[in-house]
Enzyme design. Structure first.
Site, mmCIF file in Angstrom:
data_model
loop_
_atom_site.group_PDB
_atom_site.id
_atom_site.type_symbol
_atom_site.label_atom_id
_atom_site.label_comp_id
_atom_site.label_asym_id
_atom_site.label_seq_id
_atom_site.Cartn_x
_atom_site.Cartn_y
_atom_site.Cartn_z
ATOM 1 N N LYS A 75 -8.839 -15.020 -16.172
ATOM 2 C CA LYS A 75 -8.960 -14.135 -15.010
ATOM 3 C C LYS A 75 -8.524 -12.699 -15.283
ATOM 4 C CE LYS A 75 -8.588 -17.628 -11.408
ATOM 5 N NZ LYS A 75 -7.977 -17.964 -10.121
ATOM 6 N N GLY A 136 7.410 -18.118 -7.939
ATOM 7 C CA GLY A 136 6.486 -17.987 -9.062
ATOM 8 C C GLY A 136 6.026 -16.544 -9.188
ATOM 9 N N GLY A 139 -0.394 -15.241 -12.105
ATOM 10 C CA GLY A 139 -1.563 -14.555 -11.564
ATOM 11 C C GLY A 139 -1.733 -14.758 -10.062
ATOM 12 N N THR A 162 11.078 -16.756 -15.089
ATOM 13 C CA THR A 162 11.144 -15.614 -16.018
ATOM 14 C C THR A 162 11.197 -14.348 -15.172
ATOM 15 O OG1 THR A 162 9.644 -16.919 -17.392
ATOM 16 C CG2 THR A 162 10.019 -14.639 -18.075
ATOM 17 N N GLY A 255 -3.061 -25.703 -0.219
ATOM 18 C CA GLY A 255 -3.932 -24.701 -0.833
ATOM 19 C C GLY A 255 -5.426 -24.963 -0.726
HETATM 20 P P1 ATR Z 1 -1.378 -18.966 -11.911
HETATM 21 O O1 ATR Z 1 -2.493 -18.088 -12.393
HETATM 22 O O2 ATR Z 1 -1.833 -20.244 -11.277
HETATM 23 O O3 ATR Z 1 -0.405 -18.238 -11.065
HETATM 24 P P2 ATR Z 1 0.290 -18.714 -14.246
HETATM 25 O O4 ATR Z 1 -0.128 -17.294 -14.348
HETATM 26 O O5 ATR Z 1 0.328 -19.558 -15.481
HETATM 27 O O6 ATR Z 1 -0.627 -19.497 -13.230
HETATM 28 O O7 ATR Z 1 1.744 -18.760 -13.535
HETATM 29 C C1 ATR Z 1 2.457 -19.918 -13.294
HETATM 30 C C2 ATR Z 1 3.777 -19.604 -12.578
HETATM 31 O O8 ATR Z 1 4.440 -20.830 -12.326
HETATM 32 C C3 ATR Z 1 4.737 -18.775 -13.415
HETATM 33 O O9 ATR Z 1 5.465 -17.939 -12.563
HETATM 34 C C4 ATR Z 1 5.630 -19.822 -14.047
HETATM 35 O O10 ATR Z 1 6.931 -19.387 -14.365
HETATM 36 P P3 ATR Z 1 7.207 -18.534 -15.720
HETATM 37 O O11 ATR Z 1 6.722 -17.147 -15.432
HETATM 38 O O12 ATR Z 1 8.668 -18.609 -15.892
HETATM 39 O O13 ATR Z 1 6.430 -19.227 -16.801
HETATM 40 C C5 ATR Z 1 5.732 -20.821 -12.915
HETATM 41 N N1 ATR Z 1 6.060 -22.162 -13.401
HETATM 42 C C6 ATR Z 1 5.252 -22.996 -14.087
HETATM 43 N N2 ATR Z 1 5.896 -24.154 -14.357
HETATM 44 C C7 ATR Z 1 7.143 -24.047 -13.828
HETATM 45 C C8 ATR Z 1 8.284 -24.895 -13.762
HETATM 46 N N3 ATR Z 1 8.271 -26.129 -14.299
HETATM 47 N N4 ATR Z 1 9.373 -24.450 -13.117
HETATM 48 C C9 ATR Z 1 9.400 -23.222 -12.575
HETATM 49 N N5 ATR Z 1 8.366 -22.364 -12.607
HETATM 50 C C10 ATR Z 1 7.250 -22.760 -13.215
#
Ligand code: ATR
Length: 292
Positions: A75, A136, A139, A162, A255
Protein backbone atom coordinates in the site's frame (compact mmCIF):
# COMPACT_ATOMS: atom_id res chain seq x y z
CA UNK A 1 -25.24 -27.20 -22.05
CA UNK A 2 -25.69 -23.69 -20.69
CA UNK A 3 -23.26 -21.08 -22.09
CA UNK A 4 -21.53 -19.00 -19.38
CA UNK A 5 -21.67 -15.50 -20.85
CA UNK A 6 -20.80 -13.49 -17.74
CA UNK A 7 -17.53 -12.34 -19.32
CA UNK A 8 -17.44 -10.98 -22.88
CA UNK A 9 -15.32 -8.67 -25.02
CA UNK A 10 -16.63 -5.55 -23.28
CA UNK A 11 -16.16 -6.72 -19.69
CA UNK A 12 -14.27 -4.21 -17.54
CA UNK A 13 -11.62 -5.90 -15.45
CA UNK A 14 -10.64 -4.64 -11.99
CA UNK A 15 -7.76 -6.36 -10.21
CA UNK A 16 -6.51 -6.74 -6.68
CA UNK A 17 -2.76 -6.93 -6.25
CA UNK A 18 -1.03 -7.97 -3.04
CA UNK A 19 0.65 -10.97 -1.49
CA UNK A 20 -0.98 -13.14 -0.28
CA UNK A 21 -4.41 -12.62 -1.85
CA UNK A 22 -5.81 -16.13 -1.49
CA UNK A 23 -7.95 -15.34 1.57
CA UNK A 24 -9.42 -12.06 0.38
CA UNK A 25 -13.18 -11.56 0.40
CA UNK A 26 -12.97 -8.41 -1.76
CA UNK A 27 -14.03 -10.29 -4.96
CA UNK A 28 -17.29 -11.26 -3.23
CA UNK A 29 -17.97 -7.63 -2.37
CA UNK A 30 -17.08 -6.12 -5.75
CA UNK A 31 -18.68 -8.82 -7.88
CA UNK A 32 -21.82 -8.57 -5.71
CA UNK A 33 -21.87 -4.80 -6.31
CA UNK A 34 -21.44 -5.19 -10.08
CA UNK A 35 -24.23 -7.82 -10.21
CA UNK A 36 -26.51 -5.66 -8.08
CA UNK A 37 -25.94 -2.66 -10.38
CA UNK A 38 -26.08 -4.74 -13.58
CA UNK A 39 -22.55 -3.65 -14.57
CA UNK A 40 -20.41 -5.68 -16.97
CA UNK A 41 -17.44 -5.67 -14.58
CA UNK A 42 -15.41 -8.42 -12.98
CA UNK A 43 -12.98 -8.24 -10.06
CA UNK A 44 -10.04 -10.64 -9.90
CA UNK A 45 -7.24 -11.09 -7.35
CA UNK A 46 -3.70 -11.35 -8.79
CA UNK A 47 -0.93 -12.37 -6.41
CA UNK A 48 2.09 -10.19 -7.12
CA UNK A 49 5.64 -10.94 -6.08
CA UNK A 50 7.49 -8.06 -4.37
CA UNK A 51 10.19 -8.00 -7.04
CA UNK A 52 7.56 -7.57 -9.74
CA UNK A 53 5.54 -4.71 -8.27
CA UNK A 54 6.69 -2.09 -10.78
CA UNK A 55 6.34 -4.47 -13.73
CA UNK A 56 2.89 -5.53 -12.51
CA UNK A 57 1.78 -1.89 -12.22
CA UNK A 58 3.09 -1.04 -15.71
CA UNK A 59 1.52 -4.23 -17.04
CA UNK A 60 -1.89 -3.35 -15.65
CA UNK A 61 -1.62 0.03 -17.34
CA UNK A 62 -0.45 -1.55 -20.61
CA UNK A 63 -3.46 -3.88 -20.51
CA UNK A 64 -5.70 -0.84 -20.11
CA UNK A 65 -7.26 -2.15 -16.93
CA UNK A 66 -9.91 0.23 -15.51
CA UNK A 67 -8.46 0.22 -12.04
CA UNK A 68 -7.23 -1.93 -9.23
CA UNK A 69 -6.99 -2.36 -5.47
CA UNK A 70 -3.72 -2.69 -3.65
CA UNK A 71 -3.42 -4.66 -0.46
CA UNK A 72 -0.77 -5.78 2.02
CA UNK A 73 2.22 -5.36 1.78
CA UNK A 74 2.29 -2.83 -1.10
CA UNK A 75 0.00 0.00 0.00
CA UNK A 76 2.89 2.39 0.58
CA UNK A 77 5.50 1.10 -1.86
CA UNK A 78 3.25 1.30 -4.91
CA UNK A 79 2.70 5.05 -4.51
CA UNK A 80 5.98 5.79 -6.31
CA UNK A 81 4.72 4.08 -9.47
CA UNK A 82 1.63 6.29 -9.69
CA UNK A 83 1.38 9.31 -11.99
CA UNK A 84 -0.36 11.08 -9.13
CA UNK A 85 -1.63 10.36 -5.60
CA UNK A 86 -4.51 12.15 -3.87
CA UNK A 87 -3.52 14.70 -1.22
CA UNK A 88 -5.15 12.64 1.53
CA UNK A 89 -3.28 9.51 0.52
CA UNK A 90 0.04 11.42 0.69
CA UNK A 91 -0.73 12.37 4.30
CA UNK A 92 -1.87 8.83 5.05
CA UNK A 93 1.24 7.37 3.41
CA UNK A 94 -0.73 4.62 1.69
CA UNK A 95 -3.11 3.91 -1.18
CA UNK A 96 -5.50 1.02 -1.64
CA UNK A 97 -7.25 2.10 -4.85
CA UNK A 98 -5.91 3.04 -8.29
CA UNK A 99 -7.91 4.50 -11.16
CA UNK A 100 -6.66 4.37 -14.72
CA UNK A 101 -7.82 7.36 -16.73
CA UNK A 102 -6.52 7.14 -20.33
CA UNK A 103 -3.24 5.62 -19.17
CA UNK A 104 -2.79 7.92 -16.17
CA UNK A 105 -2.70 6.05 -12.86
CA UNK A 106 -3.97 7.94 -9.81
CA UNK A 107 -3.81 6.50 -6.27
CA UNK A 108 -6.46 7.00 -3.60
CA UNK A 109 -7.00 5.80 -0.05
CA UNK A 110 -10.56 4.66 0.62
CA UNK A 111 -9.70 2.73 3.82
CA UNK A 112 -9.95 5.80 6.03
CA UNK A 113 -13.16 7.12 4.48
CA UNK A 114 -14.55 3.57 4.66
CA UNK A 115 -13.72 3.51 8.35
CA UNK A 116 -15.42 6.88 8.85
CA UNK A 117 -18.59 5.88 6.98
CA UNK A 118 -18.90 2.62 8.87
CA UNK A 119 -18.25 4.34 12.21
CA UNK A 120 -20.92 6.97 11.55
CA UNK A 121 -23.37 4.42 10.19
CA UNK A 122 -22.98 2.01 13.11
CA UNK A 123 -22.53 4.41 16.03
CA UNK A 124 -24.64 7.35 14.86
CA UNK A 125 -21.76 9.60 16.03
CA UNK A 126 -18.95 11.60 14.40
CA UNK A 127 -15.50 12.66 15.63
CA UNK A 128 -15.93 16.41 16.06
CA UNK A 129 -14.76 17.44 19.55
CA UNK A 130 -14.08 13.82 20.54
CA UNK A 131 -11.13 12.36 22.44
CA UNK A 132 -9.89 9.22 20.76
CA UNK A 133 -7.35 6.53 21.60
CA UNK A 134 -5.83 4.57 18.70
CA UNK A 135 -4.00 1.32 19.49
CA UNK A 136 -1.29 0.50 16.94
CA UNK A 137 0.67 2.74 14.58
CA UNK A 138 0.83 0.85 11.28
CA UNK A 139 -0.71 1.77 7.94
CA UNK A 140 -4.31 1.42 9.13
CA UNK A 141 -3.69 3.53 12.25
CA UNK A 142 -2.06 6.30 10.25
CA UNK A 143 -4.89 6.54 7.71
CA UNK A 144 -7.55 6.45 10.45
CA UNK A 145 -5.72 9.03 12.59
CA UNK A 146 -5.43 11.46 9.65
CA UNK A 147 -9.13 11.08 8.87
CA UNK A 148 -10.21 11.56 12.49
CA UNK A 149 -8.00 14.66 12.79
CA UNK A 150 -9.54 16.07 9.58
CA UNK A 151 -12.97 15.44 11.11
CA UNK A 152 -12.16 17.77 14.01
CA UNK A 153 -11.33 15.46 16.91
CA UNK A 154 -10.25 17.31 20.06
CA UNK A 155 -7.44 14.91 21.01
CA UNK A 156 -5.96 11.71 19.62
CA UNK A 157 -3.59 9.46 21.56
CA UNK A 158 -1.71 6.86 19.49
CA UNK A 159 -0.41 3.95 21.58
CA UNK A 160 2.06 1.54 20.01
CA UNK A 161 4.57 -1.16 20.91
CA UNK A 162 7.20 0.70 18.84
CA UNK A 163 6.95 4.30 20.03
CA UNK A 164 8.85 5.76 17.04
CA UNK A 165 6.00 4.80 14.68
CA UNK A 166 3.42 6.45 16.94
CA UNK A 167 5.58 9.58 17.11
CA UNK A 168 5.86 9.67 13.32
CA UNK A 169 2.06 9.69 13.01
CA UNK A 170 1.70 12.40 15.66
CA UNK A 171 4.29 14.61 13.93
CA UNK A 172 2.64 14.29 10.51
CA UNK A 173 -0.76 15.27 11.88
CA UNK A 174 0.45 17.96 14.29
CA UNK A 175 2.37 19.67 11.49
CA UNK A 176 -0.21 19.30 8.71
CA UNK A 177 -3.64 19.28 10.31
CA UNK A 178 -3.61 20.46 13.93
CA UNK A 179 -1.65 20.02 17.13
CA UNK A 180 -3.90 17.38 18.69
CA UNK A 181 -1.99 14.08 18.64
CA UNK A 182 0.17 12.55 21.37
CA UNK A 183 2.15 9.32 21.15
CA UNK A 184 2.69 6.75 23.87
CA UNK A 185 4.34 3.40 24.33
CA UNK A 186 2.31 0.21 24.64
CA UNK A 187 2.09 -0.34 28.43
CA UNK A 188 -0.62 -0.99 30.98
CA UNK A 189 0.20 2.31 32.63
CA UNK A 190 -0.26 4.28 29.41
CA UNK A 191 -3.55 2.53 28.75
CA UNK A 192 -4.74 3.18 32.26
CA UNK A 193 -3.81 6.87 32.46
CA UNK A 194 -6.82 8.93 31.41
CA UNK A 195 -8.45 5.97 29.64
CA UNK A 196 -11.91 6.96 30.88
CA UNK A 197 -11.49 10.48 29.41
CA UNK A 198 -11.59 9.07 25.88
CA UNK A 199 -14.93 8.62 24.17
CA UNK A 200 -13.71 6.34 21.38
CA UNK A 201 -11.10 3.55 21.51
CA UNK A 202 -9.90 1.96 18.25
CA UNK A 203 -7.80 -1.18 17.82
CA UNK A 204 -5.86 -1.12 14.54
CA UNK A 205 -3.48 -4.00 15.35
CA UNK A 206 -3.98 -7.59 14.26
CA UNK A 207 -3.97 -8.73 17.91
CA UNK A 208 -7.02 -10.97 18.37
CA UNK A 209 -7.43 -11.83 14.69
CA UNK A 210 -8.25 -15.44 13.73
CA UNK A 211 -6.66 -17.85 14.67
CA UNK A 212 -5.29 -15.98 17.75
CA UNK A 213 -8.80 -15.28 19.00
CA UNK A 214 -7.92 -15.40 22.72
CA UNK A 215 -5.63 -12.38 22.45
CA UNK A 216 -6.46 -8.73 23.07
CA UNK A 217 -4.39 -5.56 23.12
CA UNK A 218 -5.80 -4.74 26.60
CA UNK A 219 -4.56 -6.92 29.49
CA UNK A 220 -7.00 -5.23 31.86
CA UNK A 221 -10.55 -4.35 30.97
CA UNK A 222 -10.56 -0.55 31.29
CA UNK A 223 -13.72 -0.01 29.27
CA UNK A 224 -16.68 1.92 30.63
CA UNK A 225 -20.24 2.07 29.34
CA UNK A 226 -19.76 5.48 27.67
CA UNK A 227 -17.04 4.16 25.34
CA UNK A 228 -17.52 3.42 21.66
CA UNK A 229 -15.07 0.62 20.87
CA UNK A 230 -13.99 -0.10 17.28
CA UNK A 231 -11.88 -3.05 16.17
CA UNK A 232 -10.66 -3.04 12.54
CA UNK A 233 -10.62 -6.86 12.70
CA UNK A 234 -13.66 -8.60 11.16
CA UNK A 235 -12.62 -12.23 11.63
CA UNK A 236 -13.85 -13.11 14.21
CA UNK A 237 -16.75 -10.65 14.25
CA UNK A 238 -16.51 -10.38 18.03
CA UNK A 239 -12.86 -10.26 19.03
CA UNK A 240 -11.82 -10.60 22.66
CA UNK A 241 -11.25 -6.81 22.60
CA UNK A 242 -14.88 -6.24 21.55
CA UNK A 243 -16.05 -8.82 24.10
CA UNK A 244 -14.26 -6.79 26.79
CA UNK A 245 -16.27 -3.78 25.61
CA UNK A 246 -19.52 -5.76 25.64
CA UNK A 247 -18.77 -6.96 29.20
CA UNK A 248 -18.70 -3.31 30.34
CA UNK A 249 -21.80 -2.33 28.33
CA UNK A 250 -19.74 -0.22 25.92
CA UNK A 251 -20.72 -0.02 22.22
CA UNK A 252 -18.77 -2.53 20.06
CA UNK A 253 -18.19 -2.13 16.30
CA UNK A 254 -16.18 -4.59 14.19
CA UNK A 255 -14.19 -3.94 11.00
CA UNK A 256 -16.60 -5.49 8.53
CA UNK A 257 -18.23 -2.14 7.81
CA UNK A 258 -14.84 -0.57 7.06
CA UNK A 259 -14.08 -3.40 4.62
CA UNK A 260 -17.43 -3.04 2.85
CA UNK A 261 -17.43 0.78 2.71
CA UNK A 262 -13.82 1.06 1.46
CA UNK A 263 -14.89 -1.30 -1.34
CA UNK A 264 -18.01 0.72 -2.15
CA UNK A 265 -15.94 3.93 -2.29
CA UNK A 266 -13.34 2.29 -4.55
CA UNK A 267 -16.12 1.02 -6.84
CA UNK A 268 -17.50 4.56 -7.04
CA UNK A 269 -14.05 5.89 -8.04
CA UNK A 270 -13.56 3.28 -10.79
CA UNK A 271 -17.02 3.55 -12.32
CA UNK A 272 -18.19 7.07 -11.48
CA UNK A 273 -21.42 5.49 -10.16
CA UNK A 274 -22.79 6.79 -6.86
CA UNK A 275 -23.98 3.96 -4.63
CA UNK A 276 -26.64 5.43 -2.32
CA UNK A 277 -27.02 4.63 1.37
CA UNK A 278 -29.90 2.17 0.83
CA UNK A 279 -27.90 0.07 -1.65
CA UNK A 280 -24.77 0.40 0.52
CA UNK A 281 -26.73 -0.98 3.47
CA UNK A 282 -28.04 -3.86 1.30
CA UNK A 283 -24.47 -4.73 0.28
CA UNK A 284 -23.30 -4.50 3.90
CA UNK A 285 -26.14 -6.77 5.07
CA UNK A 286 -25.42 -9.31 2.32
CA UNK A 287 -21.71 -9.47 3.20
CA UNK A 288 -22.49 -9.56 6.97
CA UNK A 289 -24.67 -12.61 6.53
CA UNK A 290 -21.94 -14.41 4.55
CA UNK A 291 -19.95 -17.00 6.45
CA UNK A 292 -16.26 -16.02 6.50
P1 ATR B 1 -1.70 -2.40 9.04
O1 ATR B 1 -1.38 -1.90 7.67
O2 ATR B 1 -2.81 -3.40 9.09
O3 ATR B 1 -1.90 -1.30 10.01
P2 ATR B 1 1.01 -2.82 9.90
O4 ATR B 1 1.40 -1.60 9.16
O5 ATR B 1 1.86 -4.05 9.80
O6 ATR B 1 -0.44 -3.28 9.51
O7 ATR B 1 0.86 -2.43 11.47
C1 ATR B 1 0.52 -3.32 12.47
C2 ATR B 1 0.43 -2.61 13.82
O8 ATR B 1 0.05 -3.57 14.79
C3 ATR B 1 1.75 -2.03 14.30
O9 ATR B 1 1.50 -0.86 15.02
C4 ATR B 1 2.29 -3.12 15.20
O10 ATR B 1 3.14 -2.68 16.23
P3 ATR B 1 4.71 -2.36 15.92
O11 ATR B 1 4.72 -1.03 15.23
O12 ATR B 1 5.33 -2.31 17.26
O13 ATR B 1 5.19 -3.49 15.06
C5 ATR B 1 1.01 -3.62 15.84
N1 ATR B 1 1.14 -4.99 16.32
C6 ATR B 1 1.22 -6.11 15.57
N2 ATR B 1 1.32 -7.20 16.37
C7 ATR B 1 1.30 -6.76 17.65
C8 ATR B 1 1.36 -7.38 18.93
N3 ATR B 1 1.45 -8.71 19.06
N4 ATR B 1 1.29 -6.60 20.02
C9 ATR B 1 1.20 -5.26 19.91
N5 ATR B 1 1.14 -4.61 18.74
C10 ATR B 1 1.19 -5.33 17.62
Amino acid sequence: MQIDNRVNGKTKVIALIGNPVEHTISPYIHNTISSLLGHNLIYVPLRTDKHSLEEATLGLRALNISGFNVTVPYKREIMKYMDDNSRDSLLMGAINTVKNTSGKLVGYNTDAEGFLRSFKEESGEGFEGKRVMIIGAGGAARAIAVKIAQEGAEKICVINRTISKATEISETINQNIGNIVSAAEYSDENFYNGFENNQIIINTTAVGMYPEIDETPLNENYFESHHIVYDVIYNPRTTKFLQQAIDKNAKPINGLGMLVYQAILAYEIWTGTKIGSKKSREIFDAISSMKI
